[in-house]
Design an enzyme around this catalytic site. Structure first.
Site, PDB file in Angstrom:
ATOM      1  N   GLU A  78      24.413 -64.662  42.523  1.00 48.34           N
ATOM      2  CA  GLU A  78      24.957 -64.609  43.878  1.00 48.34           C
ATOM      3  C   GLU A  78      26.456 -64.337  43.906  1.00 48.34           C
ATOM      4  O   GLU A  78      27.010 -63.999  44.959  1.00 48.34           O
ATOM      5  CB  GLU A  78      24.673 -65.931  44.602  1.00 48.34           C
ATOM      6  N   GLU A  81      12.636 -73.941  24.964  1.00 49.05           N
ATOM      7  CA  GLU A  81      13.732 -74.886  25.116  1.00 49.05           C
ATOM      8  C   GLU A  81      13.915 -75.796  23.900  1.00 49.05           C
ATOM      9  O   GLU A  81      14.906 -76.515  23.801  1.00 49.05           O
ATOM     10  CB  GLU A  81      13.519 -75.752  26.354  1.00 49.05           C
TER      11      GLU A  81
END
Length: 304
Positions: free
Chosen positions: A83, A114
């Protein structure tokens, strides 16, 4: 199992009859718990401020900001990074999101991604992270190996490091210079850290990027003057920003925006200082890109 038992984010909420509640009751419970998140974030404001100071210092020396996470935490980092270019007109390289498992992990779970610390370090090196940069590791648990590996690699390189976690006293905290830890308590749905923990993380990430961009001159008043007007809606928003910043008519704002080459920031200086696009650009360059300082310079120059 014992490790999970010690994590606040994995503890059990009191809503043991959740599945027996009505839709309205479930919604009220979730909303009631969500209302506690802002208070948890407020307690971390001094640490958030310290992190912003690291980020602004990095930007001023030509460095970048990297968010690193897995699962929900990684997706939130990528979201905030993505953004920044349209909102603040910055290069996509300035703020980058790195997620365990790569882009595919944005849409689906990548099992085991992960758990590999070495991949966190490798992915950081692949982006060319340097001592000029800041790395923010994000994980609700505060113990995700991928993120710890990235933070340790960042420390080795000499980059500034920040941990954003939702548990106290975590391995990630021990691997970072600054730790932000909004402890939001047990999730309504036990262990579903996309809920309160995710909300807290998003709030903090918004604060980090927005405040840093304000301090870099990307905002005038409360207006995003460097937004990229890349479609019809954003052109209309940019024109409105010029109008709100200067008090001019819509017609004057449209004309100034056109003559500025599509820069709301430049158009504001043109209208407010009564100058052309070239003069506005020079004023902004002298002011380091800050509109307020550019207008102050214009006033000083206009004095007899």
């Amino acid at each position: 199992m014992a490790e999970l038992d010690r994590l606040v984010t994995e503890s059990r909420s009191p809503y043991v009859d959740l599945d027996a509640l009505s839709i309205g009751e479930i919604l009220r419970v979730i909303n009631q718990e969500d209302a506690t998140v802002a208070h948890a974030v407020a307690k971390e404001l001094p640490r958030i401020e310290a992190a912003v100071e690291l980020i602004v210092a990095a930007f001023r020396r030509g460095g970048r900001l990297f968010y690193v996470g897995a699962g929900t935490s990684g997706r939130l980092g990528v979201l905030d990074a993505s953004e920044c270019p349209p909102t603040f007109g910055v290069d996509p390289e300035l703020v980058q999101g790195i997620i365990a498992g790569g882009d595919r992990a944005l849409r689906e779970s990548i099992e085991g991604a992960e758990d590999r610390a070495e991949e966190g370090a490798r992915d950081l090196r692949a982006r060319g992270v340097s001592a000029a940069d800041v790395v923010v590791g994000i994980a609700a648990s505060g113990r995700t190996p991928y993120v710890i590996g990235a933070l340790e690699e960042a420390n080795r390189i000499g980059a500034a490091t920040v941990a954003l976690v939702c548990n106290p006293d975590t391995p990630m905290a021990r691997a970072a210079q600054v730790t932000i830890a909004p402890v939001v308590g047990p999730e309504v749905l036990m262990g579903s850290t996309r809920m309160k923990a995710g909300t807290a993380q998003k709030m903090v990430l918004n604060m980090l990027s927005t405040t840093a961009m304000i301090r870099m001159g990307k905002v005038y008043s409360n207006l995003m003057v460097d937004l990229q007007a890349s479609n019809e809606k954003l052109v209309a928003r940019a024109v409105r920003i010029v109008r709100l910043a200067t008090g001019c008519s819509e017609e004057a704002a449209i004309e100034a925006f056109r003559r500025s080459g599509g820069s709301a920031k430049k158009a504001i200086v043109m209208v407010a200082a009564g100058c052309d696009a070239e003069e506005a650009q020079a004023l902004l360059e002298e002011a380091g890109g800050f509109v307020r300082q550019a207008l102050e310079r214009a006033k000083r120059k206009a004095r007899p």
